[in-house]
Design an enzyme around this catalytic site. Structure first.
Site, mmCIF file in Angstrom:
data_model
loop_
_atom_site.group_PDB
_atom_site.id
_atom_site.type_symbol
_atom_site.label_atom_id
_atom_site.label_comp_id
_atom_site.label_asym_id
_atom_site.label_seq_id
_atom_site.Cartn_x
_atom_site.Cartn_y
_atom_site.Cartn_z
ATOM 1 N N THR A 166 1.014 -8.481 13.401
ATOM 2 C CA THR A 166 1.570 -7.269 12.798
ATOM 3 C C THR A 166 0.797 -6.930 11.560
ATOM 4 O OG1 THR A 166 3.472 -6.209 11.838
ATOM 5 C CG2 THR A 166 3.204 -8.521 11.356
ATOM 6 N N THR A 170 0.879 -1.192 0.000
ATOM 7 C CA THR A 170 0.000 0.000 0.000
ATOM 8 C C THR A 170 0.909 1.233 0.000
ATOM 9 O OG1 THR A 170 -0.229 -0.095 2.406
ATOM 10 C CG2 THR A 170 -1.977 -1.094 1.097
ATOM 11 N N GLU A 226 6.653 4.754 7.351
ATOM 12 C CA GLU A 226 6.263 5.940 6.587
ATOM 13 C C GLU A 226 7.169 7.124 6.936
ATOM 14 O OE1 GLU A 226 1.577 4.895 5.683
ATOM 15 O OE2 GLU A 226 2.079 5.948 7.524
ATOM 16 N N SER A 261 -5.299 6.483 3.639
ATOM 17 C CA SER A 261 -4.840 5.102 3.440
ATOM 18 C C SER A 261 -5.532 4.181 4.415
ATOM 19 C CB SER A 261 -3.336 5.029 3.609
ATOM 20 O OG SER A 261 -2.980 5.453 4.912
ATOM 21 N N LYS A 279 4.068 -6.805 4.126
ATOM 22 C CA LYS A 279 3.813 -5.409 3.763
ATOM 23 C C LYS A 279 3.554 -4.654 5.052
ATOM 24 C CE LYS A 279 0.458 -3.311 3.350
ATOM 25 N NZ LYS A 279 -0.237 -2.317 4.241
ATOM 26 N N ASN A 293 0.469 10.920 5.715
ATOM 27 C CA ASN A 293 -0.752 10.686 6.482
ATOM 28 C C ASN A 293 -1.671 11.893 6.610
ATOM 29 O OD1 ASN A 293 -0.552 7.869 7.278
ATOM 30 N ND2 ASN A 293 1.392 8.547 8.141
#
Lengths: 414, 414
Positions: free
Chosen positions: A196, A159, A286, A414, A185, A409
């Site tokens: 997780t 993603t 991120e 997302s 991922k 973010n």
């Protein structure tokens, strides 16, 4: 868009991927949310494949998490379907129907029951996931399945990930060579609690499901449960481990303990795969520019050490200091102090990059910041805390908190 | 530097400040860390002043926190010294000596014992605070003390704060008019646990120390303990409440309960001051552009509701979504799900700006995002969650997570 993000400076190349006997897989473009990239992954396992799983402890789990939890007790798996772009979370009855329809369509293709089809979804929360797009894409995807489809699968589940993640190990099991290979991922909403982000591991070993489950549950404790990007636990966390048995090693009894001598080599290799995958998730945190390794010793227990390590790894002030290449050890002291675990200012010591900065309740006399400043400029930051109270230890991994995290973010749902 | 930051868009002007009979105060430039601004505050109280305090629960508290905790049992106060720029935390023996020397120098000026001198420090952790700079500046500062020094004091305790913070209320106590006025500082490292950043409140009421302490301990529960900027609890949190008795109201017995009828008006006014100061801290949260008010109802208990509210207020993903003006209610669901409190996806409802978006485990049929999008563009964001399980309620306040937070904390060792 997620796939337009620059690649993490902490990215590692894919390892040389193998074929895991008994597994064929592949990816397709189902057009669920993204355009011009694969977003649907299918894996098929030979009959007799056993399965183990660990899942998010979120009280608001996604429909696929409920689905997998329900079917896991059989211990058998024949297929796995993963989609990226829509997490199928908080979607009520429609979400459950999407799971059912997807599993039924896959079961027809694989020649199994829907209860042998594992499902995982990742992406936006709260939007209906239209199963028609998946069921329409599945037949052609099934036709094209291949034992070499691992990289395609690793890419198809991404993603906000900026690079595909995989790990591989070999082991001896009862004298037979077996392979363990997995993909993962995860980039944000990463603070696993008994699971997780999505990770899928397969081995050609023959292992009863209870043994597999014991190994997996033990393995995530010091790997996936010791990483954090942002302290936010996903509604969709899931690690699945499939054992096809194609290596045809001598059988183990279902009552074999996870710490049995016969499993030593396999257990260590599995641990290696889980460790690598967990690290790769943090390397793609991120906005991450630094990988933090946090070692805590001298705690009253391992659990206590883990909580201290995670408090440091979750502290926005520690994470921004690391981003700013500031060896701000005072913020590490703050994080130790706030987390509620037994700690004593006057027995605490703090090291960064192997240099002890503070101990006995104050800064080390003559502390020279020069080597620490140099260490902070690197991509891998080592923080060590000794609480001076007991023998408890833990290690956790986190990443820094940067403008990149805010960009991703604050602008992308997302 | 901290004082060069642009003023928060959520800033409020100072209220019209009064004189609290029995209190004289002022600020001076001691040159501890900042240049060209005041950084040392002194307040003197008339003999007979009682005091109450709440302090950080950090296991690594600063030396001034230890000092104040030690002297609080006497219940008497004659002076308060606060410095900004250096927190005197993790400074070992030197930190304790700085406290002792500062209190002794102040006691000489005020004509009291060192045990009647309260101390607070805020700023960088782990650097020695040279008491000579403070003791050198104290005599002239003491000479200049004034009943009108409140604004100077509010400015003198600032660090990364972008505006001074004060609140004032009046109340009737046993038929006498009394005044309650306080100042606070705080911008980052804000996630109070039984206390908060620095706040100092004074009243001219005559109240026995045990009554004052009960009122303060009760008051912080729903005010300072319900705010968070970044989940990081300071080593220096402290709220002190001084009662000079100069209003000469009829005396109350030391055994008066905090919920006594006679205290109703005073209690509510004090609550108002604590509430205002706590809100002002959030309005100056590092990098904040939005004030989030999070209301949780339907929890199994008030404590549980509080933990859910704080989990939402601490979630980096919720905070970045608010910064991006994205009504990303899925992240609110995630935060509820992760926090470990009893919750049920299928009885949960989520509202933003008064619009119910999700209930019964899915999005509300026909949900129109338009009014919610408009609400997200404002400076004050209302998030309401009903868990549908019981009667527990709580309200918490947080702010968004923006590039400003990263700028401030990735580049400035505060």
């Amino acid at each position: 868009m997620a796939h337009a993000l620059p690649v993490s400076p902490l990215a590692l190349p894919l390892p040389e991927l193998k074929e895991v006997r008994g597994v064929r897989l592949g990816a397709a473009e189902a057009g669920i949310r993204y355009k011009g990239r694969t977003d649907l992954v299918l894996a098929e396992f030979v009959p007799g494949t056993t399965v183990a799983g660990v899942f998010t402890r979120s009280k608001c789990p996604g429909a696929p998490v409920d689905w997998c939890r329900d079917i896991l007790p059989t211990g058998e798996a024949r297929a796995l379907v993963v989609n990226a772009g829509n997490a199928n979370v908080f979607t009520g009855r429609a979400g459950r129907e999407t799971c059912k329809a997807t599993a039924e369509a896959t079961a027809l293709l694989a020649g199994c029951t829907p209860q042998a089809v594992y499902l995982a979804s990742t992406g936006v929360i709260g939007e209906i996931l239209p199963h028609e797009r998946m069921t329409a894409a599945l037949p052609a995807l099934h036709e094209a399945l291949s034992a070499t489809g691992w990289e395609a699968a690793a890419r198809g589940i991404m993603t906000t990930d900026t690079f595909p993640k995989a790990a591989v190990r070999t082991a001896k099991l009862n004298g037979t060579d077996v392979l363990i290979q997995g993909i993962a991922k995860g980039s944000g909403m990463v603070a696993p609690d008994m699971a997780t982000m999505l990770a899928f591991v397969a081995t050609d070993a023959a292992l009863p499901a209870p043994v597999l489950q014991a190994l997996l549950s033990q393995g995530v404790k010091t790997t996936f449960n010791c990483i954090t990007v942002d302290s936010d636990t996903s509604t969709s966390d899931m690690v699945l481990l499939f054992a096809t048995g194609a290596a045809a090693n001598d059988e183990l009894s279902a009552s074999t303990q996870a710490n049995a001598e016969a499993l030593t080599d396999f257990r260590e290799a599995l641990q290696g795969v889980l460790h690598d995958l967990a690290q790769l998730v943090i390397r793609d945190g991120e906005g991450a520019t630094k990988l933090m390794t946090i070692s805590v010793t001298g705690a009253v227990s391992d659990d206590s050490a883990w909580r201290v390590a995670m408090a440091i790894g979750n502290s926005p002030l520690v994470k921004t200091a690391v981003a700013g290449e500031d060896a701000n050890w005072g913020r590490i002291v703050m994080a130790v102090g706030k987390c509620g675990e037994p700690a004593d200012r006057d027995t605490l010591s703090v090291s960064i990059g192997g240099v002890c900065i503070a101990r006995d309740g104050t800064v080390v006399p003559g502390y020279d910041e020069t080597p620490v400043v140099a260490h902070m400029k690197g991509h891998e930051i080592d923080i060590a805390v000794d609480l001076g109270l007991g023998n408890g230890t833990a290690r956790a991994w986190s990443c820094d908190l940067t403008h990149g995290y805010i960009d991703i973010n604050g602008s992308y749902r997302s």
